[in-house]
Design a protein around this motif. Structure first.
Motif, PDB file in Angstrom:
ATOM      1  N   VAL A 211     111.799  64.027  -6.187  1.00  0.00           N
ATOM      2  CA  VAL A 211     110.847  62.934  -5.969  1.00  0.00           C
ATOM      3  C   VAL A 211     109.515  63.290  -6.624  1.00  0.00           C
TER       4      VAL A 211
ATOM      5  N   ALA B  61     109.130  57.121  -1.850  1.00  0.00           N
ATOM      6  CA  ALA B  61     110.263  57.752  -2.547  1.00  0.00           C
ATOM      7  C   ALA B  61     110.998  58.716  -1.606  1.00  0.00           C
TER       8      ALA B  61
ATOM      9  N   LYS C  66     103.280  55.413  -2.921  1.00  0.00           N
ATOM     10  CA  LYS C  66     104.509  55.377  -3.738  1.00  0.00           C
ATOM     11  C   LYS C  66     105.310  56.669  -3.567  1.00  0.00           C
ATOM     12  N   GLU C  67     104.612  57.795  -3.573  1.00  0.00           N
ATOM     13  CA  GLU C  67     105.299  59.085  -3.445  1.00  0.00           C
ATOM     14  C   GLU C  67     106.014  59.188  -2.096  1.00  0.00           C
TER      15      GLU C  67
END
Length: 304
Positions: A282, A59, A55-56
């Motif tokens: 982020v 982003a 997910k990171e």
């Protein structure tokens, strides 16, 4: 053909390799940890899980796409950590240097071979075996190349010492038109707050004339002061030990006035905005647990 061009850390980014957290494997065993911060989280049971890290990284990919940057990703190796694309190669001017990394990580280079195949083979070089160097230690800054190293006699005892004198010499010989300046970094296998794994863990140029610096990351105070003078004290953001531990200097420039930063870096992000930067925040705190952040997971190929 890919025509490489990287003259500094901050010119407008056009193409980049972004690592991947997919299929990154199980939490390493204590004896397999490469750095003290990963070790700390393995022991505490807080080592990051794949889903959160994916997910990171997505982003970051979304921000890069927003700025129309061409994003390449490594081919997937099952159950293998391929997050830190910066370690395995780096570009100086129009030349790609394949890094001599920890032998266990050689596969990571194979996973970006499809990109390297698009580059003129005369523009791809590799240091001799005795020359150790990783991309996190190499900063191209116009006429200068800044390189982090470890000059201690016990270099070979430290798995966290990644760039040796032979590595620095190789870059100086390969790019004779550049001024190469090396910096002796503080290393610790056991205390992450005392370990500058790479130069970008305690220093990074931003904008046209500014820098983020961590004084305690340098073994020789004179070398820290040299950088302070080079950029000018008023242009430098000095980070604390805790901020260094959280990787505040390891942000990533998309342009001279646009920076991707971690959303928890409140003090830094406030300062950057005061100085006129656009800060794209982020979440990256999970990946930071492996002693790497935004610069570590990106490898620029083309900047304007």
């Amino acid at each position: 053909m890919l025509k490489l061009n990287v003259k500094n850390e901050t010119s407008r980014l056009r193409a980049v390799i972004l690592g991947t957290a997919k299929s990154c494997g199980d939490t390493p065993k204590i004896e397999d940890a490469y750095d003290p911060k990963s070790l700390e989280h393995i022991k505490a049971g807080t080592y990051p899980i794949e889903e959160d890290m994916v997910k990171e990284m997505e982003a970051v990919a979304a921000v890069l796409e927003k700025y129309n940057v061409t994003v390449y990703r490594p081919e997937l190796i099952e159950d293998y950590n391929q997050i830190f694309a910066r370690d395995i190669a780096f570009v100086i001017d129009d030349v790609l240097v394949k890094a001599n990394i920890l032998p266990d990580r050689e596969k990571e280079l194979d996973a970006i071979q499809y990109i390297i195949d698009k580059i003129d083979p005369k523009k791809v070089i590799r240091p001799p075996e005795e020359a150790h160097i990783e991309g996190g230690d190499v900063m191209v800054w116009n006429d200068h190349i800044f390189i982090g190293t470890y000059r201690g006699a016990d270099y070979s005892d430290y798995i966290v010492a990644r760039t040796n004198k032979a590595g620095v010499d190789f870059i100086a010989e390969s790019f004779p038109h550049k001024t190469v300046k090396s910096f002796d970094l503080v290393k610790s296998q056991t205390e992450p707050r005392d370990n500058a794994l790479h130069l970008d863990c305690c220093f990074q140029p931003i904008g046209k004339d500014k820098a983020i610096l961590h004084k305690e990351g340098f073994r020789d105070e004179n070398e820290f002061n040299w950088l302070l003078d080079f950029f000018g004290k008023e242009n430098c953001f000095i980070i604390s030990k805790e901020e260094m531990y959280n990787m505040n200097s390891n942000i990533f420039s998309i342009a001279e006035d646009v920076i991707i930063s971690e959303k928890n870096f409140t003090r830094l992000n406030t300062w950057l905005r005061e100085k006129g930067f656009t800060v794209e925040e982020v979440p990256y705190a999970e990946i930071a647990k492996q002693e790497g952040l935004l610069r570590c997971s990106t490898m620029p190929l083309i900047r304007d």
